[in-house]
Design a protein around this motif. Structure first.
Motif, PDB file in Angstrom:
ATOM      1  N   ARG A  20       0.878  -1.268   0.126  1.00 15.19           N
ATOM      2  CA  ARG A  20       0.085  -0.032  -0.167  1.00 15.19           C
ATOM      3  C   ARG A  20       0.974   1.125  -0.128  1.00 15.19           C
ATOM      4  O   ARG A  20       0.521   2.262  -0.639  1.00 15.19           O
ATOM      5  CB  ARG A  20      -0.907   0.015   1.221  1.00 15.19           C
ATOM      6  N   VAL A  24       1.370   5.348  -1.988  1.00 14.48           N
ATOM      7  CA  VAL A  24       1.686   6.534  -1.391  1.00 14.48           C
ATOM      8  C   VAL A  24       2.788   7.254  -2.262  1.00 14.48           C
ATOM      9  O   VAL A  24       2.929   8.472  -2.573  1.00 14.48           O
ATOM     10  CB  VAL A  24       1.931   6.681  -0.042  1.00 14.48           C
ATOM     11  N   LEU A 119      -4.301  13.792   5.623  1.00 14.84           N
ATOM     12  CA  LEU A 119      -3.811  12.845   6.278  1.00 14.84           C
ATOM     13  C   LEU A 119      -5.115  11.973   6.914  1.00 14.84           C
ATOM     14  O   LEU A 119      -5.045  10.951   7.121  1.00 14.84           O
ATOM     15  CB  LEU A 119      -3.333  13.332   7.554  1.00 14.84           C
ATOM     16  N   GLU A 120      -6.185  12.940   7.298  1.00 18.23           N
ATOM     17  CA  GLU A 120      -7.356  12.504   7.684  1.00 18.23           C
ATOM     18  C   GLU A 120      -7.909  11.330   6.697  1.00 18.23           C
ATOM     19  O   GLU A 120      -8.306  10.384   7.000  1.00 18.23           O
ATOM     20  CB  GLU A 120      -8.263  13.680   7.736  1.00 18.23           C
ATOM     21  N   VAL A 121      -8.011  11.748   5.576  1.00 18.27           N
ATOM     22  CA  VAL A 121      -8.545  10.813   4.413  1.00 18.27           C
ATOM     23  C   VAL A 121      -7.484   9.423   4.201  1.00 18.27           C
ATOM     24  O   VAL A 121      -8.230   8.486   4.224  1.00 18.27           O
ATOM     25  CB  VAL A 121      -8.559  11.562   3.200  1.00 18.27           C
ATOM     26  N   TYR A 122      -6.215   9.591   4.269  1.00 18.23           N
ATOM     27  CA  TYR A 122      -5.113   8.694   4.151  1.00 18.23           C
ATOM     28  C   TYR A 122      -5.562   7.676   5.434  1.00 18.23           C
ATOM     29  O   TYR A 122      -5.643   6.338   5.165  1.00 18.23           O
ATOM     30  CB  TYR A 122      -3.799   9.235   4.118  1.00 18.23           C
ATOM     31  N   PHE A 123      -5.279   8.123   6.742  1.00 20.05           N
ATOM     32  CA  PHE A 123      -5.735   7.164   7.682  1.00 20.05           C
ATOM     33  C   PHE A 123      -6.959   6.640   7.890  1.00 20.05           C
ATOM     34  O   PHE A 123      -6.954   5.636   8.764  1.00 20.05           O
ATOM     35  CB  PHE A 123      -4.853   8.000   8.901  1.00 20.05           C
ATOM     36  N   ALA A 124      -7.980   7.282   7.170  1.00 17.03           N
ATOM     37  CA  ALA A 124      -9.285   6.156   7.517  1.00 17.03           C
ATOM     38  C   ALA A 124      -9.217   5.226   6.389  1.00 17.03           C
ATOM     39  O   ALA A 124     -10.141   4.248   6.356  1.00 17.03           O
ATOM     40  CB  ALA A 124     -10.342   7.466   7.049  1.00 17.03           C
ATOM     41  N   LYS A 125      -8.039   5.190   5.751  1.00 12.91           N
ATOM     42  CA  LYS A 125      -8.023   3.971   4.778  1.00 12.91           C
ATOM     43  C   LYS A 125      -7.094   3.002   5.650  1.00 12.91           C
ATOM     44  O   LYS A 125      -6.505   3.395   6.522  1.00 12.91           O
ATOM     45  CB  LYS A 125      -7.183   4.261   3.525  1.00 12.91           C
ATOM     46  N   PRO A 126      -7.171   1.817   5.071  1.00 12.60           N
ATOM     47  CA  PRO A 126      -6.362   0.826   6.011  1.00 12.60           C
ATOM     48  C   PRO A 126      -4.696   0.974   5.783  1.00 12.60           C
ATOM     49  O   PRO A 126      -4.201  -0.038   5.115  1.00 12.60           O
ATOM     50  CB  PRO A 126      -6.898  -0.613   5.430  1.00 12.60           C
ATOM     51  N   LEU A 127      -4.422   2.142   5.897  1.00 12.02           N
ATOM     52  CA  LEU A 127      -2.926   2.272   5.669  1.00 12.02           C
ATOM     53  C   LEU A 127      -2.183   2.675   6.977  1.00 12.02           C
ATOM     54  O   LEU A 127      -2.692   3.714   7.567  1.00 12.02           O
ATOM     55  CB  LEU A 127      -2.801   3.796   4.584  1.00 12.02           C
ATOM     56  N   THR A 128      -1.178   1.958   7.270  1.00 11.82           N
ATOM     57  CA  THR A 128      -0.527   2.134   8.607  1.00 11.82           C
ATOM     58  C   THR A 128       0.451   3.413   8.457  1.00 11.82           C
ATOM     59  O   THR A 128       0.804   4.087   7.323  1.00 11.82           O
ATOM     60  CB  THR A 128       0.318   1.188   9.067  1.00 11.82           C
ATOM     61  N   ARG A 129       0.542   4.204   9.453  1.00 11.93           N
ATOM     62  CA  ARG A 129       1.372   5.232   9.406  1.00 11.93           C
ATOM     63  C   ARG A 129       2.784   5.056   8.992  1.00 11.93           C
ATOM     64  O   ARG A 129       3.447   5.835   8.521  1.00 11.93           O
ATOM     65  CB  ARG A 129       1.340   5.956  10.958  1.00 11.93           C
ATOM     66  N   LYS A 136       6.373   7.831   1.454  1.00 12.74           N
ATOM     67  CA  LYS A 136       7.006   9.043   1.294  1.00 12.74           C
ATOM     68  C   LYS A 136       8.556   8.958   1.280  1.00 12.74           C
ATOM     69  O   LYS A 136       9.013   9.665   0.147  1.00 12.74           O
ATOM     70  CB  LYS A 136       6.682  10.010   2.403  1.00 12.74           C
ATOM     71  N   ASP A 289      -4.264  12.784  15.571  1.00 13.61           N
ATOM     72  CA  ASP A 289      -5.291  12.565  16.466  1.00 13.61           C
ATOM     73  C   ASP A 289      -5.432  13.858  17.172  1.00 13.61           C
ATOM     74  O   ASP A 289      -6.503  14.132  17.213  1.00 13.61           O
ATOM     75  CB  ASP A 289      -4.848  11.480  17.357  1.00 13.61           C
TER      76      ASP A 289
END
Lengths: 292, 305
Positions: A20, A24, A119-129, A136, A289
């Protein structure tokens, strides 16, 4: 009213757990490529490679020439010797472009996502930090590593192809150069990319991130130089990131160096810088957060 | 199984309490998350989509905690309230790349992105840069990315913002369609008629607390402090009032213009049962029966203000 059942979910082969971060990275590269300066800089960055390629081809052709005159001429001109020094020169010539590409791609990598609330949209997906961070990092390192690792390896292999007569002699003397090129490239590119990403994570725009990076490097180099002069201890110059990289190039490619700090201390210093930068980026990503 | 379960969930940011000991469950279909600005709607959305971790209690979606639960996040879609774009990106690219982030292969993501863009009616403009879009178009594209990966639970935070009447109508229909497909759709809004247009099931929040949840009419029936008002227009309002005034649940009767009479009753069901009998009497000449406070607006006003 239909009865809905959500307890059972069939396995869906179209979803992959791994890779995934690729999305990015590809997305970040797409944004970088859309900048008009990107292609011009890429063309400019190919100049060191083209110059070194020209030297290599000419040297190899002259060395393999039956005429003794040409062979002697090549031996007289030190610059045309294809050895560790030649690869060190190539990597030194690409170093400014490594910094420029890190700034160009990495400068906006995190702060633009922050500014655009992505970031809000990215991390609402199953994408870990970590996947986000890694994606990146790959995007920022993509061109710089291409220039250094791929460029130097291409020249290395090309020399083996063009000068088969001196193959054994060259390999026995310079086989270690290939892994050194890769190691030096990683030592140069990774901390630079992470430094730019950390500055991007802490600033509001690409411009600010670039200014912070330049200011940090300038202040770091200047303060290390002043400290070395005041205390009359030239090894203190290794506190400078740029100086450390130059010192490592001298150590790795067998050049003359007037700093006597052992290489592992320098590597430890650069690695610490890289880790601190990575922690800053990860910490900043986690703080989404609080930000929301 | 409930789609969302919140058990004694509290969330605070520093000294600010965003949610205070919240308990509720949401099932399948469409549910409205209703409350004034700053009530805690977006915090609930953030907790449900793994953006934030509860300070206390447990919030679960599809029976699991969402924090760092990436397998579960695959089954969740979010359309955030804020704008989330790179302006030079096209609408298709935006949906495509975010769909890729769910783990879809490039081909599957392309197909899913095209389908979802078509459902929000943006196919003809999908290759234009987002900077050239109107606010409503941006909203549609944002909505498309939220359900492109076919999630089971969909969170729509103020999805109608910036949409024109035609766009609203299309999105209302889309939300209803998603609800009919068996998805749990949670629509947050502070605009009451938006919620009322798509669902009668609500969770009403104010100042970080859940004031009520369930069907609007059921919630309304529980509000004893405010009697139900029913306005009847008929040819003989005084005769009708005489028939109904003896009802022990009748609190007040007011006469208006044009044959209108408003009854205030503490038991709406008993009143309607009696009304059904009286409607059959042609002598009364009943033209209309209307309950002005049997709607979301009234519930909201009674509970929040």
């Amino acid at each position: 009213m239909p009865i809905y059942e959500q307890t059972y979910k069939p396995w869906d082969p179209q979803y992959r757990v791994r890779g995934r971060w690729l999305a990015v990275a590809a997305q970040e590269l797409r944004i970088a490529r859309s900048a008009p300066i990107y292609r011009r800089l890429l063309l400019l960055a190919l100049l060191p490679f083209l110059i070194c390629l020209f030297i290599l081809v000419v040297t190899d052709l002259m060395t393999t020439n039956p005429s003794a005159l040409f062979r002697n001429l090549v031996r007289q001109v030190q610059f045309t010797n294809i050895d560790a020094r030649y690869f060190k020169i190539y990597l030194s010539m690409t170093t400014p472009f490594v910094y420029l590409f890190c700034l160009l791609v990495g400068g906006g990598s995190i702060c633009n996502d922050y500014r655009n609330n992505l970031l809000e949209v990215y991390f609402a997906k199953p994408l870990t930090r970590f996947e986000y961070f890694f994606g990146k990092l790959v995007a920022v390192c993509y061109v710089p590593l291409g220039l250094t690792v791929v460029g130097s390896m291409t020249l290395f292999v090309l020399h083996l192809i063009l000068a088969p007569a001196s193959l054994t002699e060259f390999l026995s003397a310079n086989l270690w150069v290939a892994p050194m090129c890769v190691a030096f490239s990683l030592l140069l590119v990774l901390p630079s990319a992470l430094l730019v990403m950390a500055c991007s994570a802490m600033s509001k725009s690409t411009g600010w991130a670039s200014v912070i990076v330049c200011a940090l490097i300038f202040m770091n180099t200047a303060s290390a130089g002043v400290l070395a002069e005041v205390l009359d201890e030239r090894n203190l110059r290794c506190l400078s990131f740029v100086r450390s990289i130059i010192h490592m190039a001298d150590v790795m490619f067998g050049g003359r160096t007037w700093i006597t700090v052992p290489w592992y201390y320098v590597v430890a210093g650069i690695s610490t810088l890289a880790m601190v930068c990575a922690l800053i980026v990860l910490r900043r990503i986690r703080s989404v957060d609080i930000a929301s | 199984m409930n789609a969302i379960t919140f058990e004694s969930v509290s969330k605070w940011y520093g000294e600010v309490v965003a949610l205070n000991n919240v308990d509720f469950t949401i099932g399948t279909g469409i549910t409205g998350l209703l409350g004034p600005n700053g009530a805690g709607k977006s915090t609930i959305m953030n907790l449900c989509t793994g953006q934030a971790r509860p300070s206390k209690g447990a919030g679960k979606v599809l029976g699991e905690s969402t924090w760092c639960n990436y397998a579960l996040l695959r089954r969740i879609g979010l359309c955030p309230e804020r704008e989330n774009y790179y302006d030079d990106m096209t609408g298709f690219e935006f949906v495509y790349w975010l769909t890729r982030c769910t783990g879809m292969s490039p081909r599957a993501a392309r197909k899913a992105a095209l389908e979802s863009i078509e459902r929000v009616g943006m196919t003809s403009r999908m290759h234009d840069p987002i900077s050239a879009y109107s606010r409503g178009m941006r909203q549609r594209v944002k909505l498309a990315q939220s359900f492109a990966h076919s999630p089971d639970v969909l969170f729509l935070d103020e999805p109608m913002t910036g949409l024109d009447p035609m766009g609203r109508s299309a999105i209302f229909e889309l939300i209803r369609e998603l609800g009919r497909e068996g998805k749990s759709v949670i629509v947050s809004s502070h605009v009451l008629y938006e919620i009322e247009s798509v669902t009668q099931t609500i969770v009403l929040i104010n100042r970080g607390r859940v004031l009520a949840h369930g069907d609007v009419r059921e919630v309304r029936a529980l509000i004893d402090a405010h009697p139900h008002s029913v306005t009847v227009r008929c040819a003989e309002p005084r005769k009708l009032a005489t028939e109904l005034i003896g009802d022990p649940n009748m609190v007040n009767v007011k006469f208006g213009d044009d044959g209108a009479v408003t009854f205030y009753t503490s038991d709406a069901n008993a009143f309607y049962d009696r009304m059904n009998v009286l409607l059959a009497d042609p002598a009364l000449g009943v033209r209309s029966v209307h309950s002005p406070d049997d709607n979301l607006q009234a519930v909201f006003e009674y509970l929040v203000r």
